[in-house]
Design a protein around this motif. Sequence first.
Motif, PDB file in Angstrom:
ATOM      1  N   LYS A 164       0.840  -1.211   0.000  1.00 29.76           N
ATOM      2  CA  LYS A 164       0.000   0.000   0.000  1.00 29.76           C
ATOM      3  C   LYS A 164       0.872   1.255   0.000  1.00 29.76           C
ATOM      4  O   LYS A 164       0.555   2.228  -0.672  1.00 29.76           O
ATOM      5  CB  LYS A 164      -0.936  -0.003   1.204  1.00 29.76           C
ATOM      6  N   VAL A 165       1.956   1.212   0.742  1.00 31.36           N
ATOM      7  CA  VAL A 165       2.891   2.345   0.767  1.00 31.36           C
ATOM      8  C   VAL A 165       3.523   2.522  -0.611  1.00 31.36           C
ATOM      9  O   VAL A 165       3.582   3.633  -1.142  1.00 31.36           O
ATOM     10  CB  VAL A 165       3.986   2.134   1.846  1.00 31.36           C
ATOM     11  N   ALA A 166       3.983   1.430  -1.200  1.00 33.28           N
ATOM     12  CA  ALA A 166       4.643   1.486  -2.511  1.00 33.28           C
ATOM     13  C   ALA A 166       3.664   1.902  -3.610  1.00 33.28           C
ATOM     14  O   ALA A 166       4.081   2.483  -4.623  1.00 33.28           O
ATOM     15  CB  ALA A 166       5.269   0.132  -2.851  1.00 33.28           C
ATOM     16  N   SER A 167       2.391   1.651  -3.415  1.00 34.20           N
ATOM     17  CA  SER A 167       1.412   2.020  -4.445  1.00 34.20           C
ATOM     18  C   SER A 167       1.298   3.544  -4.598  1.00 34.20           C
ATOM     19  O   SER A 167       0.856   4.019  -5.642  1.00 34.20           O
ATOM     20  CB  SER A 167       0.049   1.409  -4.144  1.00 34.20           C
ATOM     21  N   ARG A 168       1.742   4.295  -3.598  1.00 40.01           N
ATOM     22  CA  ARG A 168       1.723   5.771  -3.722  1.00 40.01           C
ATOM     23  C   ARG A 168       2.649   6.245  -4.834  1.00 40.01           C
ATOM     24  O   ARG A 168       2.454   7.315  -5.398  1.00 40.01           O
ATOM     25  CB  ARG A 168       2.121   6.426  -2.399  1.00 40.01           C
ATOM     26  N   VAL A 169       3.685   5.430  -5.139  1.00 42.17           N
ATOM     27  CA  VAL A 169       4.614   5.771  -6.224  1.00 42.17           C
ATOM     28  C   VAL A 169       4.615   4.690  -7.299  1.00 42.17           C
ATOM     29  O   VAL A 169       5.452   4.697  -8.192  1.00 42.17           O
ATOM     30  CB  VAL A 169       6.052   5.991  -5.684  1.00 42.17           C
ATOM     31  N   LEU A 178       0.986  11.012 -12.104  1.00 40.56           N
ATOM     32  CA  LEU A 178       2.176  11.853 -12.312  1.00 40.56           C
ATOM     33  C   LEU A 178       1.963  13.261 -11.786  1.00 40.56           C
ATOM     34  O   LEU A 178       2.890  13.874 -11.251  1.00 40.56           O
ATOM     35  CB  LEU A 178       2.558  11.882 -13.798  1.00 40.56           C
ATOM     36  N   GLU A 179       0.756  13.807 -11.917  1.00 41.09           N
ATOM     37  CA  GLU A 179       0.484  15.165 -11.431  1.00 41.09           C
ATOM     38  C   GLU A 179       0.646  15.249  -9.922  1.00 41.09           C
ATOM     39  O   GLU A 179       1.137  16.250  -9.399  1.00 41.09           O
ATOM     40  CB  GLU A 179      -0.923  15.596 -11.832  1.00 41.09           C
ATOM     41  N   LYS A 180       0.238  14.186  -9.214  1.00 44.99           N
ATOM     42  CA  LYS A 180       0.351  14.184  -7.755  1.00 44.99           C
ATOM     43  C   LYS A 180       1.788  13.920  -7.298  1.00 44.99           C
ATOM     44  O   LYS A 180       2.122  14.158  -6.145  1.00 44.99           O
ATOM     45  CB  LYS A 180      -0.589  13.150  -7.143  1.00 44.99           C
ATOM     46  N   LEU A 181       2.625  13.426  -8.217  1.00 49.81           N
ATOM     47  CA  LEU A 181       4.014  13.161  -7.865  1.00 49.81           C
ATOM     48  C   LEU A 181       4.913  14.392  -8.042  1.00 49.81           C
ATOM     49  O   LEU A 181       6.076  14.352  -7.666  1.00 49.81           O
ATOM     50  CB  LEU A 181       4.567  11.989  -8.695  1.00 49.81           C
ATOM     51  N   VAL A 182       4.354  15.475  -8.597  1.00 50.57           N
ATOM     52  CA  VAL A 182       5.122  16.716  -8.736  1.00 50.57           C
ATOM     53  C   VAL A 182       5.384  17.245  -7.329  1.00 50.57           C
ATOM     54  O   VAL A 182       4.465  17.470  -6.535  1.00 50.57           O
ATOM     55  CB  VAL A 182       4.356  17.762  -9.589  1.00 50.57           C
ATOM     56  N   GLY A 183       6.649  17.391  -6.987  1.00 46.84           N
ATOM     57  CA  GLY A 183       7.034  17.883  -5.665  1.00 46.84           C
ATOM     58  C   GLY A 183       6.904  16.846  -4.560  1.00 46.84           C
ATOM     59  O   GLY A 183       7.113  17.162  -3.395  1.00 46.84           O
TER      60      GLY A 183
END
Length: 171
Positions: free
Chosen positions: A68-73, A79-84
């Motif tokens: 579940k933790v790894a699913s965040r990335v 991709l938009e939520k991974l900005v910053g």
Amino acid sequence: MSVNIDWEVIISVIGSIASIGGAVWAFVEADKAAKSVTKAESVRDEIIDRRKLIEVSKVHSETVRILKVASRVGPSSNLEKLVGFNASGVAVEIEEYVRFLNEHSSYFSDFFDNTAKDLCDSLKSDISELADARNPQGIKKIGIEIYYKIHAFLPKVKMLSDQKRESVNLD
């Protein structure tokens, strides 16, 4: 008519009877002791099996949690939520999982193959790569690799957990 009683013979017969009785009693007690040892060994083995079941179950639940933790990335990340996004926090949690898994890797040994150890070894460079990743594409790329490696390990953990559960007599 006077009967001479040979006291030595009588004492010898009584002593022999007492010796036979003592030998029978010792045999009965030895049998009880042997049964007690067998029962103690059985209880000890049961305790060891239950401890293994608990530890393997912990590995299973921790593997589900880290997925579940790894699913965040991972594959479903946006991709938009991974900005910053600070991927080093996820990397730290995966590193802790690898440490935990390595500690319990002996349960996953099968002759010369150890699937848990293999997973730990394959995630080492991925963790530092994830911690250093700054752009969304780089985070997602390494996140997907990590996610699928852990995902591939999950059935092995589940299978071992089920085997341990089935082998333990849950009275």
